[in-house]
Design a protein around this motif. Sequence first.
Motif: not given
Length: 328
Positions: A146-173
């Motif tokens: 994750v490159d926060l400065g340039r707001l970009r990301v890249r994967k170095h291998a195949p990856l299926a992300l799931d944000l169910c353990g953090i996104a809902k909390g962020y939504g509350v914030d």
Amino acid sequence: MGGIVKTSSELSPEQPERYSLNGETMGTRYTALFYGPPGLDRAAIHASLFAAVDQVDRQMSNWNPDSDLCRLNAAPAHAWLAVPAELAQVLATGLRISLQSDGAFEMGVGDLVARWGFGPAQRQPTTTGMAPPPAVFTPATTALEVDLGRLRVRKHAPLALDLCGIAKGYGVDKLAHCLDGWGIDRYLVGIDGEMRARGTKPDGAPWAVALEKPTYGTREVAGVMELEDMAIATSGDYRHWVDVDGTRYGHTMDPAQGRPLSNGLAAVTVLSSTCMLADAWATALMVLGPVEGVALARQRGMDALFVLRDGDGLRETLILAGELAQPA
């Protein structure tokens, strides 16, 4: 977008008025209870609250094939991909907590979640009814940059992300920040059971949040937590599960085992300064279990409640500022 209820219409101008807003998001509902001067533009506040959580849903949902997260999951490895600031922040926070929890919090379990029937397809784990074997996958801390400065990301291998353990909390914030922007400083906001409070009620009383008893198929109140300038989140095994050959499997995955958790914990509740942190740490401590989880919570000086299944009963361990509040 949901409705609004004003519960007091005869207060004097000097008294704050109680407002209650709610609507649909992330497959559940958001709520906002707050006090402010009479005559606030309720429709405008409601619209901004909906926009805040809808933005999170559009960026971070596995269920919306057009979301930024799904776009990232489908992107080829090694190519930089521009992402919104909010998604970049959540991904960076998730990677940090994964490192701090020795991999217990893991965002790269999207394929594993789907194999067990908890993804958007909601299919049975296998056509034969047998439980899927443990799966091996590359953790996000290795596969994601994750490159926060340039707001970009890249994967170095195949990856299926799931944000169910953090996104809902962020939504509350985001709900909280929305009310902050309106100059409202007495509120309780939440999405399902994840909540964040600011200030107190006008009479000085803290905000009361019910803790759910971790029982399957029913919803019972186990106790009440009082909040003031604090967020709360719970991870548990009792809301979403699948039955395979008579064995019940919860939706929280154990990254080390490549399968759902089986460590005896029914639920972990965490208090933190933000709901995103409370949400992610509740998941991490749930995965770590009743021994390692309690040890890490104490080491980090956390406030956490562990509920362990003990035969047909439940046993609680409460940690306050890193100290045992009762025997384990």
